[in-house]
Design an enzyme around this catalytic site. Structure first.
Site, short mmCIF file in Angstrom:
data_model
loop_
_atom_site.label_atom_id
_atom_site.label_comp_id
_atom_site.label_asym_id
_atom_site.label_seq_id
_atom_site.Cartn_x
_atom_site.Cartn_y
_atom_site.Cartn_z
N GLU A 251 0.89 -1.17 0.00
CA GLU A 251 0.00 0.00 0.00
C GLU A 251 0.92 1.21 0.00
O GLU A 251 1.58 1.50 0.99
CB GLU A 251 -0.92 -0.02 1.22
N CYS A 285 -1.48 9.05 2.92
CA CYS A 285 -1.43 8.56 1.54
C CYS A 285 -2.69 8.95 0.77
O CYS A 285 -2.65 9.08 -0.45
CB CYS A 285 -1.24 7.04 1.53
#
Length: 484
Positions: A251, A285
């Site tokens: 990720e 993110c």
């Protein structure tokens, strides 16, 4: 004694209980530079020993009744509830979180544990049709030893979202948090599971440098690597894991777009955009890194967003009521400022912010950008909102997709138009009439393109896929006849 009394964890690492580390480093408050304690650091040799010990402990853990594993996860969730204030304080001081973000992260953590408490008894297989006179099954088995490498920005939940499901499904775990947040991203998790009754040897806390990261990937006992962090590091881990025939769940970064459609409520849209860009100083993110606004609303949106940015106070979240805390360290602070100043030098206009304030950075709005400017092309990881206009949904889709990342997109405005636009966008997550930052324990989470290898966290389906292996099993009523 509190959950996080430094007498327990100071200068130590965790595996079979707490033991003295051969290395250590100060725990530093980014807002002030004050020393909060001393954390033990692991070596590559420590990681190797931990992997071997974890492999031995894992077999017994996988064999115990599912209800016993579930009970440990439920107790862990209860401990996050009982010690929420103490854990939040560490997130504020060590990670630079504002109080509301810290509270949100702890709520996610306890929700993760309660959600994962259902995994041990979740259906983990299927009955298959067979051309033979036999029963045929596909069943899920624990992968074995899982390495979890977690970042500094949401240190608790971005480690726990792999640790909790991996343990619940019968695995052992090597946890390597970012050394800058080794307490809130490592010690907290180790102490919670220790107090929850997790058997010894199943969870190992290994803060350390790149050599430790390499060791927890390459240890022969490790079968799955779960990494959250930057795209360049993720590529290197994926390459190494692939060479060793291990699964790597990655990720990675994002440069996420928020699209404001014609007719949208500008003040509500700017509020959503401000939240998406400035929560936790943009160090997420999923942060809204690109604002695409229909040309009919562009000027008004930029003005409202700039006014909101100018009103957001920056400071020390442990001592002041602020909206933005510190950037994690000076290097990252200067990188953020460099991207802003380079973009302004290239012709962008500074509508708000653009200043370093102590250890923090003012909420910033940039207009007049072109797609080749660094503030538009790069993941900034700071509180910067670049804004450009678009004329048609087709143009908006092209601009959104013209990006190496594909993690999260928000679309604000008419739902029918948003649905049609969503079908044209390459992204792991799309939120209609919400900004780009969202996470829930039962929802699959992940990105495409340079944002990672898809949804590898969240919800029973993704977690079972991530942390188990499929085994084919057949059963006949009698020994089969063979021609040999």
């Amino acid at each position: 004694m509190t959950l996080l009394d430094s007498a327990v964890w100071g200068e130590k690492i965790f595996g079979d209980g707490w033991r003295d580390a051969s290395l250590d480093q100060p725990v530093t408050e980014p807002a002030t530079g004050d020393r909060l304690g001393t954390v033990g650091l692991a070596t590559a040799e420590d990681a190797g020993r931990a992997a071997a010990r974890a492999a031995r402990a894992q077999r017994d853990w996988a064999a115990i009744p599912a209800a016993e594993r579930a009970a440990v996860l439920r107790r862990a969730g209860e401990l996050f509830t009982e010690h929420a204030a103490e854990i939040e304080d560490w997130l504020v001081r060590e990670a630079g979180s504002v109080r509301s973000k810290a509270a949100f992260e702890v709520r996610l953590a306890l929700g993760e544990c309660f959600e994962c408490a259902a995994l041990p008894t979740h259906p983990q297989g299927e009955v298959l049709a067979s051309e033979e006179s036999r029963w045929s099954f596909a069943r899920r088995r624990p992968a074995g030893v899982v390495s979890v490498i977690a970042p500094f920005n949401f240190p608790l939940i971005l480690g726990l979202r792999s640790v909790a499901p991996a343990l619940a499904l019968g695995n052992a775990v090597l946890l390597k948090p970012d050394p800058r947040t080794a307490v809130s991203g490592g010690v907290v998790i180790a102490r919670v599971f220790e107090e929850a009754g997790l058997p010894s040897g199943l969870l190992h806390l290994l803060p350390g440098d790149g050599s430790v990261g390499q060791a927890v990937v390459e240890a022969p006992e490790v079968r799955v690597v779960s990494f959250t962090g930057s795209t360049p590091v993720g590529r290197a881990i994926g390459e190494r894991a692939g060479r060793l025939l291990k699964r790597a769940h990655l990720e990675l970064g994002g440069n996420n777009a928020l699209v404001v459609l014609p007719g949208a409520d500008v003040r509500k849209a700017a509020s959503a955009g401000a939240f998406g860009s400035y929560l936790h100083q943009g160090q997420i993110c999923m942060t809204t890194g690109r604002h695409l606004v229909h040309e009919s609303l562009l000027e008004e949106y930029a003005e409202v967003l700039a006014a909101k940015a100018e009103a957001l106070p920056v400071g020390d979240p442990a001592r002041e009521d602020v909206a933005l805390g510190p950037i994690i360290d000076r290097r990252q602070l200067e990188r953020v400022h460099g991207i802003v100043t380079d973009s302004v030098a290239a012709g962008a206009k500074l509508a708000a912010g653009g200043e370093i304030v102590g250890a923090g950075y003012r909420a910033t709005v940039l207009t007049g950008l072109t797609p080749d400017m660094p503030a538009w092309r790069e993941e900034i990881f700071g509180p910067v909102a670049p804004v450009i206009g678009f004329s048609t949904p087709e143009e908006a889709a092209r601009i959104v997709n013209d990006c190496e990342y594909g993690l999260s997109v928000g679309i604000l405005g008419d739902v029918g138009t948003a649905m049609k636009l969503a079908d044209r966008i390459d992204s792991g997550k799309i939120h209609i009439n919400e900004q780009t930052v969202a996470d829930e324990p039962n929802a699959p989470f992940g990105g495409v393109k340079a944002s990672g290898t898809g949804s590898r966290f969240g919800g029973a389906a993704a977690n079972i896929e991530a942390f188990t292996e499929t085994q084919w099993v057949t059963v006949r009523p009698d020994i089969a006849d063979y021609p040999f």
